[in-house]
Design a protein around this motif. Structure first.
Motif, short mmCIF file in Angstrom:
data_model
loop_
_atom_site.label_atom_id
_atom_site.label_comp_id
_atom_site.label_asym_id
_atom_site.label_seq_id
_atom_site.Cartn_x
_atom_site.Cartn_y
_atom_site.Cartn_z
N ASP A 192 0.82 -1.21 0.00
CA ASP A 192 0.00 0.00 0.00
C ASP A 192 0.86 1.26 0.00
N ALA A 193 1.96 1.23 0.76
CA ALA A 193 2.86 2.38 0.80
C ALA A 193 3.51 2.62 -0.56
N MET A 194 3.86 1.56 -1.26
CA MET A 194 4.46 1.71 -2.59
C MET A 194 3.45 2.26 -3.59
N MET A 195 2.23 1.78 -3.52
CA MET A 195 1.20 2.24 -4.45
C MET A 195 0.89 3.72 -4.27
N ALA A 197 2.97 5.99 -2.76
CA ALA A 197 4.20 6.68 -2.35
C ALA A 197 4.24 8.14 -2.77
N ASP A 198 3.63 8.46 -3.91
CA ASP A 198 3.67 9.84 -4.40
C ASP A 198 2.83 10.78 -3.55
N ASP A 199 1.87 10.25 -2.81
CA ASP A 199 0.97 11.08 -2.01
C ASP A 199 1.20 10.97 -0.51
N LEU A 200 1.86 9.90 -0.07
CA LEU A 200 2.06 9.68 1.36
C LEU A 200 3.20 10.55 1.90
N PRO A 201 3.10 10.99 3.16
CA PRO A 201 4.24 11.66 3.79
C PRO A 201 5.39 10.66 3.99
N VAL A 202 6.59 11.18 4.05
CA VAL A 202 7.77 10.33 4.19
C VAL A 202 7.69 9.48 5.46
N SER A 203 7.14 10.03 6.52
CA SER A 203 7.05 9.31 7.79
C SER A 203 6.20 8.04 7.66
N LEU A 206 8.25 5.46 5.54
CA LEU A 206 9.32 4.87 6.34
C LEU A 206 8.76 3.98 7.44
N GLY A 207 7.58 4.34 7.96
CA GLY A 207 6.95 3.52 8.98
C GLY A 207 6.58 2.14 8.47
N ALA A 208 6.04 2.08 7.24
CA ALA A 208 5.68 0.80 6.64
C ALA A 208 6.92 -0.05 6.39
N TYR A 209 7.98 0.58 5.91
CA TYR A 209 9.23 -0.15 5.66
C TYR A 209 9.87 -0.62 6.97
N ALA A 210 9.82 0.24 7.99
CA ALA A 210 10.38 -0.12 9.29
C ALA A 210 9.62 -1.29 9.91
N HIS A 211 8.30 -1.30 9.73
CA HIS A 211 7.47 -2.39 10.23
C HIS A 211 7.95 -3.72 9.64
N ALA A 212 8.16 -3.73 8.32
CA ALA A 212 8.62 -4.96 7.65
C ALA A 212 10.01 -5.35 8.13
N LEU A 213 10.89 -4.36 8.30
CA LEU A 213 12.26 -4.65 8.73
C LEU A 213 12.29 -5.24 10.13
#
Length: 236
Positions: A192-195, A197-203, A206-213
Motif C-alpha cells: 500500500d505504501a508503494m502504491m 508513495a507519491d501522495d504519502l508523507p515520508v514518515s 518509512l513507517g511501513a518499511y520499518a514495520h517490515a524490517l
C-alpha cells in the motif's frame, strides 16, 4: 563465509530446484509488462508482491534441497550450526537482491512505463522489493523440513500465510484490534505504501518499511537462535 555461500549456490544449482520459483517470477514479470504503458508505482507494488511469493517458494526449495546427512557433514566441518544457518540465509538474500535488480530495472530499460521513474523512485521500489523478498524468505525458514516434516503441511501453511498477508487489510476489518497488524507479515502495508508513495508523507512510508524490517529481524533472529541449537544437537 564466501566459500560457504559459493557452496550453497553450487549445491542448489545442481539440485535444479531453483527452476520453479525463478521461472515463475520471471514469467510473471514478463506477462505483467507485456503491454505498455504501465503506471509506475502500481506496477512495482504488484511485482513486489510477486517477489514475496516467489521468495517464499524459493526459500522453501532452497532450505529443503540438501540431504540431511550432507547438511550434518557441512555443519561438522564448519563447527557451527549457526554459521551454517547464516550462510544459507545470506545466500537467499543474494539471490533475492539479484531478482530485485532484474524486476526493478527491466521495465525501465525496456520503456514499459507511462512516465519517467526517477532515481528516488528507483531507490524506493528497490528497497520495497528487497524487504518483501526477504520477508518471504524469513517465513520459509519456519516451514523447512527440519521444522515441518510433511511437505504437504508446509505447502499448506505457506499458502495460507501468503493469502492472509496479502489480504491483511480485509483480515484486520474482520478482526478489529492490534492483533492482526502485529501478527500478520506486513506485506499489505508495504504494498500500500508503494502504491501511494507519491501522495504519502515520508514518515508513513518509512513507517511501513520499518514495520517490515522489524518483523524480518524478529523472525530471523529467533530462527538463528533456535535452529542453531537444534541442528547442533543433531550432529553431536
Amino acid at each position: 563465509m564466501k566459500a560457504l555461500i559459493a557452496y550453497f549456490l553450487r549445491s542448489y544449482s545442481v539440485s535444479q530446484r531453483y527452476f520453479g520459483p525463478l521461472a515463475g517470477i520471471i514469467i510473471a514479470v514478463l506477462i505483467l509488462y507485456s503491454y505498455k504503458p504501465n503506471p509506475v508505482m502500481n506496477s512495482y507494488a504488484a511485482t513486489a508482491v510477486l517477489l514475496f511469493i516467489a521468495c517464499a517458494w524459493l526459500g522453501l526449495s532452497f532450505l529443503n534441497h540438501e540431504h540431511a546427512v550432507q547438511k550434518q557433514v557441512v555443519i561438522v566441518q564448519l563447527r557451527s550450526a549457526r554459521r551454517y544457518s547464516i550462510g544459507g540465509f545470506l545466500t537467499l538474500i543474494l539471490i533475492t537482491l539479484l531478482l530485485d535488480l532484474f524486476i526493478v530495472i527491466f521495465p525501465v530499460v525496456t520503456g514499459r512505463f507511462n512516465e519517467p521513474v526517477g532515481v528516488e523512485r528507483i531507490i524506493l521500489v528497490f528497497t520495497g522489493h528487497a524487504l518483501l523478498g526477504i520477508l518471504g524468505i524469513a517465513i520459509s525458514l519456519y516451514l523447512q523440513s527440519s521444522w515441518v516434516s510433511r511437505t504437504s503441511y508446509a505447502a499448506g501453511l505457506m499458502l495460507i500465510t501468503i493469502i492472509l498477508s496479502i489480504g491483511g487489510s480485509k483480515v484486520a476489518e474482520l478482526i478489529p484490534g492490534p492483533v492482526v497488524p502485529v501478527l500478520l507479515p506486513p506485506v499489505f502495508p508495504v504494498m500500500d505504501a508503494m502504491m501511494n508513495a507519491d501522495d504519502l508523507p515520508v514518515s508513513s512510508l518509512l513507517g511501513a518499511y520499518a514495520h517490515a524490517l522489524v518483523y524480518i529481524i524478529l523472525l530471523v533472529g529467533f530462527y538463528l537462535y533456535r535452529s542453531g541449537r537444534m541442528d547442533y544437537n543433531k550432529t553431536t
